[in-house]
Design an enzyme around this catalytic site. Structure first.
Site, PDB file in Angstrom:
ATOM      1  N   GLN A 251     -33.991 -48.084   8.151  1.00  0.00           N
ATOM      2  CA  GLN A 251     -33.552 -49.231   8.920  1.00  0.00           C
ATOM      3  C   GLN A 251     -34.755 -49.974   9.523  1.00  0.00           C
ATOM      4  O   GLN A 251     -35.713 -49.352   9.974  1.00  0.00           O
ATOM      5  CB  GLN A 251     -32.612 -48.792  10.035  1.00  0.00           C
ATOM      6  CG  GLN A 251     -31.309 -48.181   9.540  1.00  0.00           C
ATOM      7  CD  GLN A 251     -30.374 -49.213   8.952  1.00  0.00           C
ATOM      8  OE1 GLN A 251     -30.480 -50.404   9.236  1.00  0.00           O
ATOM      9  NE2 GLN A 251     -29.439 -48.764   8.133  1.00  0.00           N
ATOM     10  N   CYS A 388     -23.366 -54.248   5.979  1.00  0.00           N
ATOM     11  CA  CYS A 388     -24.328 -55.243   6.458  1.00  0.00           C
ATOM     12  C   CYS A 388     -23.954 -56.641   6.006  1.00  0.00           C
ATOM     13  O   CYS A 388     -24.747 -57.569   6.149  1.00  0.00           O
ATOM     14  CB  CYS A 388     -25.745 -54.891   6.005  1.00  0.00           C
ATOM     15  SG  CYS A 388     -25.951 -54.776   4.232  1.00  0.00           S
TER      16      CYS A 388
END
Length: 435
Positions: A251, A388
Site C-alpha cells: 500500500q 479501490c
C-alpha cells in the site's frame, strides 16, 4: 461546436474518475449535452474551453476561469497543479487538491453512493473516514506527505516527472507534496535516466530505494531494474513484520496497511460469521497482509490459503505466515486457480470452507463475474471485498447479490487524499440465491 470554443457552464455534480459534470444547452425540457470538466466543484460557474468533442454522449473541457467560486475551493495543495498553471504543465495525481478535505470525502462518498445505486442496483449505507489506526497512527492535518511509493516517468529527453493530466507528456516538478519529504528530496537528485519509468520506495527503515524501469528495446530487451526491484525490504503492521520486494506491491499510504487491517478485522468481527475453526481463502493475497489479519482473528490454528499470481509475492507470503502452521500460499491467477481448487476440494474441506470467510482484494478492474460466480459457488459464510474502484465494486456486489450475498454497510477510507481515488471494504453474508 468545435475544440477550442469557450462555454459558460454551471457545474452540477461529480463523476467517477475525478471530473465534474455540467450540461450545455439544458433548459426548456432539454437535458443538454454532458460536458466533463476537471479542476472545479459542484455549484461553481466556470468558463471552459472544449478539448474533445469527438463523442456523441459527452464533450470534455478545461477550466479557463472560475466566475462563481464554491466555498469549498481552497488554494491547490500542489501549486504547480493550480489553475494558474497552463493545463499542459499541470502534473496529474492530485485532481482533488483544490478542494477542502471534508468536501473531498463527501464527494468520494457521493461517487460510491451513485455507483451502488446506478450500477449495483441497491442503496447501501456507506461510511467515510480518513486513514488512521486504533494504535494511534493519524493523517497529517493537511493530508500531505503520505505517499511512501511514487512512480515517475522519464521521457526521451531524460526529463523526470508525472504525466500532465490526460496526456503522456512528462511534467518536470520541483516538489511532490503528497510524497514523503525523503522521496521528494531523492527525486531532486536522480540525475539522467534512460526513458521509461522510475519508482521511488521508502519502506519502514526510512531509506529511499530508487528503482529505474527503462523501456525495453531491441538492444536492451532485459530490464536492468530487476536487481533493485527484487531487494527484500521489511514493512510493519503493528508488531508484525512483512517481507516484500522493493518493487512489489505494498500500500502506498504510510498508514494504509494498518488502517485496512483494522477495518477488515473490525468488519469481519461485526459480521458475526467468522468461524476460527473453518477454512478461509485470501484471494489476490499479495504478501499475506489480510491472511495475517484472519490469522490474528482465528488464532494459531487458523486454516487459510493465500492466492497470488506473482510467485515472488507468494514466496514472501509463505514466510510472512509462518506463525500459522495451517496456512499456505499458492501461486496462480485467481480466475484460473478457483476452478481447479473447486474440483479437488475434499468434502470435509468444502464443509469447512462453507463456514469460512473468503477475502478478495482485486486490482482496480475488480474481480469480475467469472471470479464472483466461482467464489459464490463455494458458498462461504462471509465474503470480504476490499475495493479501490467504486464502479468495479458496485458491479461485483450486484453479481454477489444475485447469488444471495448482500451487505448493509460499506466502509470507505480516504487512503488517497487530494485525489479522486478511494478504498472501500464490504462484508457480505449469504442468504441463499435470489430467484
Amino acid at each position: 461546436m468545435d475544440v477550442g470554443d469557450l462555454l459558460d457552464l454551471r457545474i452540477d455534480d461529480v463523476a467517477h474518475g475525478g471530473v465534474f459534470v455540467a450540461r450545455h444547452g439544458a433548459g426548456d425540457g432539454e437535458r443538454g449535452r454532458v460536458v466533463f470538466v476537471p479542476d472545479t466543484l459542484p455549484g461553481e460557474v466556470v468558463r471552459a474551453r472544449l478539448v474533445d468533442t469527438s463523442k456523441k454522449a459527452f464533450w470534455r473541457a478545461e477550466v479557463v476561469e472560475v466566475t462563481e467560486v464554491s466555498p469549498d475551493r481552497r488554494p491547490h495543495i500542489w501549486p504547480q497543479a493550480d489553475l494558474t498553471t497552463p493545463p499542459a504543465n499541470r502534473p496529474g495525481g492530485a485532481d482533488f487538491g483544490h478542494i477542502a478535505l471534508g468536501a473531498q470525502r463527501a464527494l468520494k462518498k457521493r461517487v460510491i453512493d451513485d455507483a451502488l445505486r446506478r450500477i449495483g442496483g441497491a442503496e447501501r449505507e456507506v461510511t467515510m473516514a480518513p486513514a488512521g489506526t486504533a494504535g494511534g497512527g493519524t493523517e497529517t492535518t493537511d493530508a500531505t506527505r503520505w505517499r511512501t511509493r511514487v512512480s515517475l516517468h522519464v521521457d526521451a529527453r531524460g526529463a523526470v516527472g508525472p504525466y500532465a493530466v490526460r496526456s503522456h507528456r512528462v511534467v518536470e516538478v520541483t516538489e511532490l507534496p503528497l510524497a514523503t519529504a525523503e522521496i521528494e528530496e531523492a527525486t531532486s537528485s536522480l540525475g539522467r535516466l534512460r526513458p521509461g519509468r522510475v519508482d521511488l520506495v521508502q519502506p519502514a527503515d526510512g531509506r529511499v530505494r530508487v528503482i529505474p524501469r527503462p523501456e525495453r528495446t531491441r538492444r536492451s530487451p532485459a530490464n536492468p531494474a530487476d536487481p533493485a526491484a527484487h531487494e527484500v525490504i521489511i514493512e510493519h503492521v503493528g508488531e508484525r513484520a512483512f517481507r516484500v520486494d522493493a518493487g512489489g506491491f505494498w500500500q502506498v499510504h504510510r498508514l494504509a496497511a494498518e488502517t485496512l487491517t483494522d477495518v477488515v478485522t473490525g468488519a469481519v468481527r461485526r459480521s458475526g460469521a467468522f468461524d476460527p475453526d473453518a477454512l478461509h481463502l485470501d484471494l489476490y493475497g499479495g504478501v499475506g497482509l489480510f491472511a495475517a489479519a484472519l490469522g490474528d482473528l482465528g488464532g494459531p490454528r487458523t486454516r487459510a490459503i493465500s492466492v497470488e499470481s506473482d510467485p515472488r509475492a507468494t514466496g514472501h507470503a509463505a514466510q510472512n505466515l509462518t506463525a500459522w502452521p495451517a496456512m499456505s500460499a499458492e501461486t496462480g491467477r485467481v480466475d484460473r486457480w478457483l476452478p481447479r481448487f473447486a474440483q479437488r476440494l475434499a468434502r470435509a474441506d468444502a464443509a469447512a470452507l462453507a463456514r469460512g470467510t473468503i477475502l478478495l482484494d482485486p486490482p482496480r478492474a475488480g474481480a469480475g463475474r467469472e471470479v464472483v460466480d466461482a467464489v459464490a459457488a463455494l458458498t462461504p459464510a462471509a465474503v470480504v471485498y476490499v475495493a479501490c474502484d467504486p464502479v468495479a465494486l458496485a458491479r461485483d456486489l450486484r453479481t454477489f447479490r444475485d447469488h444471495g450475498y448482500d451487505t448493509a454497510l460499506i466502509e470507505a477510507i480516504d487512503l488517497f487524499p487530494h485525489s479522486h481515488h478511494v478504498e472501500a471494504v464490504a462484508v457480505l453474508t449469504g442468504e441463499g440465491p435470489r430467484g
